[in-house]
Motif scaffolding. Structure first.
Motif, PDB file in Angstrom:
ATOM      1  N   PHE A   1      -4.585   4.094  -1.651  1.00  3.37           N
ATOM      2  CA  PHE A   1      -3.368   3.334  -1.357  1.00  3.37           C
ATOM      3  C   PHE A   1      -2.839   2.611  -2.598  1.00  3.37           C
TER       4      PHE A   1
ATOM      5  N   PRO B   1       0.848  -1.208   0.000  1.00  2.00           N
ATOM      6  CA  PRO B   1       0.000   0.000   0.000  1.00  2.00           C
ATOM      7  C   PRO B   1       0.878   1.251   0.000  1.00  2.00           C
TER       8      PRO B   1
ATOM      9  N   LYS C   1      -2.437  -1.159   5.178  1.00  3.44           N
ATOM     10  CA  LYS C   1      -3.178   0.085   5.153  1.00  3.44           C
ATOM     11  C   LYS C   1      -3.418   0.582   6.575  1.00  3.44           C
TER      12      LYS C   1
END
Length: 259
Positions: free
Chosen positions: A153, A37, A100
């Motif tokens: 992301f 991410p 994330k």
């Protein structure tokens, strides 16, 4: 037997080589690393940040800097292409994260030093969903719950809007060098004064210089200390004599009072 030893040594060598190759090529930071991410944060300047520098989330290592580049922005904060004329420039730093994370409105992202002599890192404070009391650190009663920011992301998509902004903390060594540069004349005067004082002491000038360099002063100090010891000894002996004569004095005083 000799062939078996050679075979074991070769296996250990190639095993160590494969391990090093895995951690330098396959894992994060290498050319074949997995797609992690990605966050893109915009700073006023880079301040020593380079590709590969560590990224921490609340002090915990959580990723690394993937890229550092200058970007042009328009008045609304939109990222422009290279052939377009922007109003100002920012430093876009792409951060590769392990997983994330949720960022709230009160997030903080800054470039700082982990310690005085360590390299620069990007420190992320995700913020909180609730408003906290600044004094107690507890959740305020009736506080409105904040929703996490909507973040992209995607590791490949090019950013078109400035969503996250970071700040740059001053390097303490840079601050120290600036302080020295600003007060250079005063520092030179102070060093010159110290050199002048030590020179006078070495030449025997002043009380301290005479005390250190003159033998007569040393002898006088020793004589004064010896005299003080003699006076203290005589005072002690006088007190002991007075203590011994105290019973006789008391007896004579009692006998005279009887008459």
């Amino acid at each position: 037997m000799k062939f078996r030893v050679i075979l074991m040594v070769g296996a250990l060598f190639f095993g160590a080589l494969a391990t090093v190759a895995y951690f330098t090529i396959i894992t994060e930071g290498g050319p074949l690393q997995k797609k992690l991410p990605m966050l893109r944060v915009y700073f006023p300047n880079a301040q020593g940040i380079k590709v590969g520098n560590k990224v921490t989330v609340q002090g915990v290592p959580y990723g690394y800097v993937s890229s550092v580049q200058l970007v042009k922005l328009d008045a609304d904060g939109n990222v422009l292409s290279d052939d377009q004329a922007g109003i100002f420039t920012k430093v876009q730093i792409a951060i590769a994260l392990r997983n994330k994370i949720h960022l709230f409105e009160n997030y903080k992202i800054s470039i700082r030093n982990e310690s005085l002599l360590s390299g620069r890192v990007i420190a992320i404070d995700p913020g909180t969903a609730y408003e906290l009391d600044t004094k107690t650190g507890e959740i305020k009663k009736g506080a409105v719950v904040r929703k996490p920011l909507a973040l992209d992301f995607s590791p490949t998509q090019k950013a078109t809007k400035v969503n996250l902004r970071g700040k740059t903390d001053q390097d303490p060594l840079v601050s120290l060098s600036e302080l020295i540069a600003e007060n250079r004349n005063d520092i030179r005067k102070t060093v010159a004064n110290i050199a002048d004082i030590t020179g006078k002491i070495n030449q025997g000038d002043g009380t301290l210089g005479k005390l250190i360099n003159s033998g007569s002063v040393h002898d006088n100090v020793n004589t004064a200390l010896t005299d003080a010891q003699i006076v203290l000894r005589e005072l002690r002996e006088g007190l002991e004599d007075t203590r011994e004569q105290a019973p006789v004095t008391s007896f004579i005083r009692a006998a005279l009072s009887a008459f």
